[in-house]
Design a protein around this motif. Sequence first.
Motif, PDB file in Angstrom:
ATOM      1  N   HIS A  73       9.019 -10.816   1.235  1.00  0.00           N
ATOM      2  CA  HIS A  73       9.491  -9.734   0.377  1.00  0.00           C
ATOM      3  C   HIS A  73       9.156  -8.394   1.014  1.00  0.00           C
ATOM      4  CE1 HIS A  73       9.637  -7.078  -3.208  1.00  0.00           C
ATOM      5  NE2 HIS A  73       8.605  -6.512  -2.615  1.00  0.00           N
ATOM      6  N   CYS A  75       9.714  -4.046  -0.237  1.00  0.00           N
ATOM      7  CA  CYS A  75      10.305  -3.124  -1.217  1.00  0.00           C
ATOM      8  C   CYS A  75      11.381  -2.246  -0.581  1.00  0.00           C
ATOM      9  CB  CYS A  75       9.226  -2.259  -1.841  1.00  0.00           C
ATOM     10  SG  CYS A  75       7.985  -3.208  -2.740  1.00  0.00           S
ATOM     11  N   CYS A 118       2.155  -6.622  -3.788  1.00  0.00           N
ATOM     12  CA  CYS A 118       2.940  -6.430  -2.568  1.00  0.00           C
ATOM     13  C   CYS A 118       2.182  -5.543  -1.604  1.00  0.00           C
ATOM     14  CB  CYS A 118       4.282  -5.783  -2.898  1.00  0.00           C
ATOM     15  SG  CYS A 118       5.274  -5.551  -1.410  1.00  0.00           S
ATOM     16  N   CYS A 120       3.746  -4.678   1.473  1.00  0.00           N
ATOM     17  CA  CYS A 120       4.777  -4.601   2.512  1.00  0.00           C
ATOM     18  C   CYS A 120       4.626  -3.367   3.393  1.00  0.00           C
ATOM     19  CB  CYS A 120       6.171  -4.665   1.895  1.00  0.00           C
ATOM     20  SG  CYS A 120       6.659  -3.183   1.013  1.00  0.00           S
ATOM     21  N   CYS A 125       6.880   1.409  -1.523  1.00  0.00           N
ATOM     22  CA  CYS A 125       6.374   0.134  -2.034  1.00  0.00           C
ATOM     23  C   CYS A 125       6.001   0.251  -3.517  1.00  0.00           C
ATOM     24  CB  CYS A 125       5.164  -0.307  -1.225  1.00  0.00           C
ATOM     25  SG  CYS A 125       4.467  -1.868  -1.794  1.00  0.00           S
ATOM     26  N   ARG A 126       6.480  -0.730  -4.322  1.00  0.00           N
ATOM     27  CA  ARG A 126       6.170  -0.723  -5.757  1.00  0.00           C
ATOM     28  C   ARG A 126       4.771  -1.267  -6.040  1.00  0.00           C
ATOM     29  NH1 ARG A 126      11.261  -3.372  -5.836  1.00  0.00           N
ATOM     30  NH2 ARG A 126      10.415  -5.369  -6.499  1.00  0.00           N
TER      31      ARG A 126
HETATM   32 ZN   LIG Z   1       6.111  -3.432  -1.315  1.00  0.00          ZN
END
Ligand SMILES: [Zn+2]
Length: 154
Positions: A73, A75, A118, A120, A125-126
């Motif tokens: 994954h 974002c 997350c 990432c 990024c959330r």
């Molecule tokens: Zn992210």
Amino acid sequence: MGLIVRSSDIHAAGVYTTTPVKKGVHIVEYSGPRITRERADELYEGRPYTYLFGLDDGVNIIDGTGIAAFINHCCDPNCEADEIEGRVWIIAIRDIKAGEELSYDYNLYDGDDDPCICCCGAKKCRGTMYTDEEIERLKGLAKEKKLETVAAGR
Ligand SMILES: [Zn+2]
């Protein structure tokens, strides 16, 4: 087109392309047996990682067995997962250079206690792999829980 699985900066293992990919290309199918949501719960209860992909019908889930199941994954991804006639394809949403890691937004839903954090590293990024709607829903649930605890403490 060449895809390889190797260790990833995002999480564990990831999928990389060894050749450039043009925007719009169907890169790889998210393949695997179709199982029901109930069966998935039976099989994977309590497992930290699963390779499940919920189909649009809300009933069936792909139990990922192919290389696509290893795509991480992000974002701010370079691919999207699109269901076309009951099959799920990983499709490039921009031109991708050789050597880049493939990623798509998992847009997770159906969350419970797992925060699905997350890491990432994208600018936007959330901090979680859930959709914005799911984040709101979980916030609501947390609020309800708090109220219940307060009520029980009286
Ligand atoms: Zn992210």
